[in-house]
Design a protein around this motif. Structure first.
Motif, short mmCIF file in Angstrom:
data_model
loop_
_atom_site.label_atom_id
_atom_site.label_comp_id
_atom_site.label_asym_id
_atom_site.label_seq_id
_atom_site.Cartn_x
_atom_site.Cartn_y
_atom_site.Cartn_z
N LYS A 1 -2.22 -3.13 -3.84
CA LYS A 1 -3.42 -3.08 -4.69
C LYS A 1 -3.24 -1.96 -5.70
O LYS A 1 -2.59 -0.97 -5.43
CB LYS A 1 -4.64 -2.75 -3.84
N SER A 2 -3.88 -2.17 -6.86
CA SER A 2 -3.82 -1.03 -7.77
C SER A 2 -4.88 -0.04 -7.32
O SER A 2 -6.04 -0.40 -7.14
CB SER A 2 -3.97 -1.53 -9.21
N PRO A 3 -4.48 1.20 -7.06
CA PRO A 3 -5.37 2.14 -6.37
C PRO A 3 -6.62 2.49 -7.17
O PRO A 3 -6.59 2.51 -8.41
CB PRO A 3 -4.51 3.39 -6.16
N THR A 4 -7.68 2.75 -6.46
CA THR A 4 -8.92 3.23 -7.10
C THR A 4 -8.71 4.69 -7.49
O THR A 4 -7.71 5.30 -7.10
CB THR A 4 -10.09 3.18 -6.10
N GLN B 1 -8.31 6.85 -4.43
CA GLN B 1 -7.00 6.61 -3.80
C GLN B 1 -5.89 7.28 -4.59
O GLN B 1 -4.98 7.88 -4.02
CB GLN B 1 -6.75 5.10 -3.67
N GLY C 1 -13.54 1.02 5.62
CA GLY C 1 -13.39 0.09 4.51
C GLY C 1 -13.22 0.76 3.15
O GLY C 1 -13.39 0.15 2.11
N SER C 2 -12.85 2.05 3.15
CA SER C 2 -12.70 2.75 1.87
C SER C 2 -11.27 2.69 1.35
O SER C 2 -10.97 3.22 0.29
CB SER C 2 -13.13 4.22 2.04
N GLY C 3 -10.36 2.06 2.11
CA GLY C 3 -9.00 1.90 1.62
C GLY C 3 -8.02 2.94 2.13
O GLY C 3 -7.02 3.25 1.47
N LYS C 4 -8.26 3.46 3.34
CA LYS C 4 -7.33 4.44 3.91
C LYS C 4 -5.96 3.82 4.18
O LYS C 4 -4.93 4.39 3.85
CB LYS C 4 -7.89 5.01 5.23
N THR C 5 -6.00 2.61 4.76
CA THR C 5 -4.73 1.96 5.11
C THR C 5 -3.88 1.72 3.86
O THR C 5 -2.66 1.86 3.89
CB THR C 5 -5.00 0.65 5.88
N GLU C 6 -4.55 1.38 2.78
CA GLU C 6 -3.83 1.17 1.52
C GLU C 6 -3.14 2.48 1.07
O GLU C 6 -2.02 2.46 0.56
CB GLU C 6 -4.81 0.67 0.45
N ARG D 1 0.00 -5.71 8.98
CA ARG D 1 -0.11 -5.36 7.56
C ARG D 1 1.10 -4.60 7.08
O ARG D 1 1.56 -4.79 5.95
CB ARG D 1 -1.35 -4.50 7.34
N ILE E 1 -14.46 -0.03 -0.75
CA ILE E 1 -13.81 -0.82 -1.79
C ILE E 1 -14.78 -1.92 -2.27
O ILE E 1 -15.47 -2.52 -1.46
CB ILE E 1 -12.53 -1.48 -1.23
P1 ADP Z 1 -9.77 1.37 5.73
O1 ADP Z 1 -8.40 1.54 6.30
O2 ADP Z 1 -10.33 2.63 5.12
O3 ADP Z 1 -10.76 0.72 6.67
P2 ADP Z 1 -8.49 -0.67 4.11
O4 ADP Z 1 -7.30 0.01 3.55
O5 ADP Z 1 -8.28 -1.62 5.23
O6 ADP Z 1 -9.64 0.37 4.48
O7 ADP Z 1 -9.23 -1.41 2.92
C1 ADP Z 1 -10.36 -2.24 3.10
C2 ADP Z 1 -10.15 -3.54 2.32
O8 ADP Z 1 -10.06 -3.28 0.93
C3 ADP Z 1 -8.86 -4.25 2.68
O9 ADP Z 1 -9.10 -5.63 2.68
C4 ADP Z 1 -7.90 -3.84 1.58
O10 ADP Z 1 -6.89 -4.82 1.37
C5 ADP Z 1 -8.82 -3.72 0.39
N1 ADP Z 1 -8.35 -2.71 -0.57
C6 ADP Z 1 -7.90 -1.45 -0.29
N2 ADP Z 1 -7.61 -0.78 -1.42
C7 ADP Z 1 -7.87 -1.63 -2.44
C8 ADP Z 1 -7.78 -1.52 -3.86
N3 ADP Z 1 -7.34 -0.40 -4.45
N4 ADP Z 1 -8.14 -2.59 -4.61
C9 ADP Z 1 -8.60 -3.72 -4.02
N5 ADP Z 1 -8.70 -3.89 -2.69
C10 ADP Z 1 -8.36 -2.86 -1.91
#
Ligand code: ADP
Ligand code: ZN
Ligand code: ZN
Length: 693
Positions: free
Chosen positions: A157-160, A163, A189-194, A226, A344
């Protein structure tokens, strides 16, 4: 629960000293080898290297030796030109062609042995897969089915903006080969894993390996997948909990042969033999599972930080609800705080309502378990064919006494933890200081006579749900119901396929699961965890409410959380309702300061067990006296001894005491002194837990 390894047999003389620190780790002065064992005996012990083995004995290799009357696997940790012992035996055989442990791993295991009071050999053994501990060289493999999950991850994903900011900091540290610890505080759901994925990609790009730790791999198969889908099967090595020893063994060797690798696994994966370590990720860093329950009782977070320090790698600790200790370290700038404060795509957080059970009680017509509101909401969800999770924060193994009118809970005046009711004696007992009182029949706060004994189990909830909703398909997930190896996987996959309407469980169901059709989460009783006899009870409650709340409304449907409690005004519940970690942290850190608990102090728990109650009690009193009299000017405080919460377990009585001090080394040294003088009676076992959870 598993067997405690007793520590008592270690005498002071044997504890690694300055002298053994000087063991040469690289230079080979073949003559005598220094050897340690995966047993609670300290060492290192001297063995002669026979002529024929001089070219093959090396530091970090395993050897066969005779120890007492037994033939054992030993680990070579050093060499010496001479030995002080009269009766030195020969090394019998060398097991390995190449060393299994490099100097960094030897240093790390030595650190573990000193920090957590176990032998160096025990620390080494715990860092190796089971087969290697036992001297195996080749193992047969049988295949075990590992369930396939849908790979939902798209591409990168392109980071926010948030991020990006976090990634910039991490990337900078990786580039500098600096050993920094980052605390990534991001709501669910804030995109930590990303962020983890992109940081790992960065590390890989500069030829460095990563280790990703998850609380319990069986419960997070989606996370592991993932990583595979992002980096390709051939680059990601996953330690599944369902693996056989032989498969772990093969995977360990395979990882060892890679120039760079990405390893995903539960806590023991921290010891993976990756080359060029660049990054360690600890997901859901606040989870209890990172603490090893058997000797050596290490905390994976601290081991990770030490390993990263030794190897110039970075650590990312990620959580929506960081542990108080980690957040405090971030406040003190020991860790660098990175924040992801938004979900996100602006997906909303679920609406949390708190039901005051004191009001319900007054109306007198309700059964004890469900409020009108929760019963009604379950009915609504079932009608709309949506799914429900019902949650009891923890199995109610302890009973406390509270007022059903005003919610007041009876707690210890000196330790400020909840008192536990003991059926046998009919008394309320403090599990920290052993203070005992009669349970009051009148509430000391509001003078009402509605004093009640509190303890609900998941089984009772299940019965009540089936009575109220006879049509619903119900499953229960807790440690009792899950004694079978694969049972939880089956339940989760039927729940995902919507073959189950209501899932009832303990905290186990709160972890990282993603079920889009779940719209209602009911917390049947927040009081159970709020009143655990534990100084972390408020923290646990806040974490659990936040984590379970994160299970509701993951998909397109709006989520709703209902929390039932007799203490609706408690700050842990108030802050969880507003999704406000910072507010919770401020109150909690104040409390810890006033009550002198971690992070302001360090704690060591010492447990003694024996078949006879008197024997356990006498032994711990004796040990306490020894520790007490070894105290000179040290500021270590001793709490207890007192019987454990579950006093009798598997036929053994258990008593424990706590050592508390501002400096961990002071407690460790004092305890070592006490233990060295302790003449352990036969049939008595001692277990030491540093920084217990
Ligand atoms: P967390 O680990 O904080 O719970 P995730 O990394 O799983 O969050 O992200 C939650 C959802 O948002 C996932 O489906 C992920 O693919 C999506 N996501 C994460 N970062 C982005 C981004 N920069 N743009 C779009 N979608 C994103
Ligand atoms: Zn009252
Ligand atoms: Zn007390």
């Amino acid at each position: 629960m598993t067997n405690d390894t007793s520590f008592h047999s270690v005498s002071l003389e044997n504890i690694p000293s300055e002298e053994s620190d000087k063991i040469q780790m690289t230079e080979r002065e073949l003559g005598f080898a220094k050897i340690v064992f995966g047993l609670p005996v300290e060492g290192p012990f001297d063995y002669r290297v026979p002529e024929g083995l001089k070219s093959s004995v090396e530091i970090g290799k395993r050897v066969w030796v005779n120890f007492g009357k037994r033939r054992l696997v030993g680990f070579v940790v050093g060499f010496a030109r001479e030995s002080d012992c009269d009766d030195v035996k020969n090394i019998e055989a060398v097991i390995d062609e190449y060393p299994l442990l490099d100097d960094k791993m030897l240093e790390l295991t030595k650190w573990i042995s000193q920090r957590y009071l176990c032998s160096w050999g025990q620390a080494i053994a715990s860092a190796l897969p089971a087969g290697l501990r036992h001297g195996k060289t080749q193992m047969q493999t049988r295949s075990a089915a590992v369930e396939d999950y849908d790979l939902e991850d798209c591409d990168e994903k392109s980071p926010t903006a948030h991020q990006s900011r976090a990634l910039d900091e991490i990337t900078r540290a990786i580039d500098k080969k600096a050993s920094e610890v980052f605390l990534l505080h991001g709501i669910t759901g804030s995109g930590k894993t990303e962020v983890y994925l992109q940081a790992i990609k960065k590390a890989k790009g500069v030829g460095r390996s990563s280790i990703v730790l998850v609380p319990e791999i069986a419960l997070t198969p989606q996370t592991a997948e993932r990583f595979k889908s992002r980096f390709g099967n051939e680059n990601v090595f996953v330690f599944h909990s369902k693996m056989l020893d032989s498969q772990r063994f093969l995977l360990w060797h395979k990882i060892r042969s890679q120039k760079t690798a990405i390893v995903v696994g539960a806590r023991s994966a921290i010891f993976s033999p990756v080359k060029n370590l660049g990054l360690i990720v600890i997901d859901e860093e606040h989870e209890n599972t990172y603490k090893q329950e058997d000797a050596p009782r290490y905390n994976t977070k601290d081991v990770a930080i030490e390993r990263a320090r030794l190897q110039g790698a970075c650590v990312i600790l990620g959580s929506a609800t960081p542990s108080i200790e980690s957040y405090y370290s971030a406040q003190k700038k020991e860790f660098k705080l990175l924040k992801l404060p938004e979900r996100i795509q602006q997906r909303g957080l679920p609406l949390v309502s708190v039901v005051d059970m004191r009001q319900q009680k007054r109306s007198k017509q309700r059964p004890e378990i469900f409020s009108f509101a929760l019963e009604q909401e379950i009915g609504n969800a079932l009608q709309k064919k949506e799914q429900v999770m019902l949650f009891l924060n923890r199995r109610g193994f302890s009973t406390f006494v509270h007022c059903r009118k005003c919610g007041h809970v009876i707690s210890c005046k000196s330790c400020s933890v909840t008192l536990t009711f003991h059926k046998q004696s009919g008394k309320l007992v403090c599990h920290y200081c052993n203070n005992k009182t009669e349970p009051p029949s009148i509430c000391p706060k509001c003078q009402s006579s509605y004093m009640g004994y509190f303890g609900i189990g998941t089984q009772r909830i299940e019965n009540e749900v089936s009575r109220l909703f006879p049509e619903a398909r119900i499953a229960r997930m807790d440690t009792d119901a899950l004694s079978k190896r694969d049972a939880h996987q089956k339940i989760l996959s039927s729940f995902k396929k919507q073959q189950i309407d209501i899932l009832i469980g303990t905290q186990m169901i709160a972890k990282g699961l993603d079920f889009p059709n779940v719209t209602l989460v009911g917390v049947v009783s927040a009081d159970v965890s709020l009143n655990l006899p534990d100084f972390r009870s408020a923290e646990r409650t806040f974490n659990l409410l936040t984590q379970v709340g994160g299970r509701a409304g993951r998909g397109q449907l709006k989520g709703r959380v209902i929390v039932q409690t007799y203490s609706p005004d408690h700050y842990a519940i108030e802050s969880a309702k507003h999704h406000d970690y910072d507010e919770f942290y401020k109150k909690e850190i104040e409390n810890r300061k006033c009550t002198d608990f971690p992070p302001f102090t360090n704690i060591i728990n010492v447990t003694v067990r024996a078949k006879k109650q008197e024997k356990a009690k006498d032994a711990i009193l004796e040990l306490k006296n020894l520790v007490d009299s070894a105290k000179t000017d040290s500021e270590v405080e001793i709490l207890g001894p007192s019987p454990c919460i579950v006093e009798k377990m598997r036929g053994q009585y258990r008593w424990s005491m706590l050592l508390r001090s501002r400096k961990i080394d002071e407690s460790v040294n004092l305890l070592k002194k006490g233990l060295s003088k302790f003449k352990k009676p036969s049939g008595v076992y001692v277990a030491v837990d540093v920084d217990p959870l």
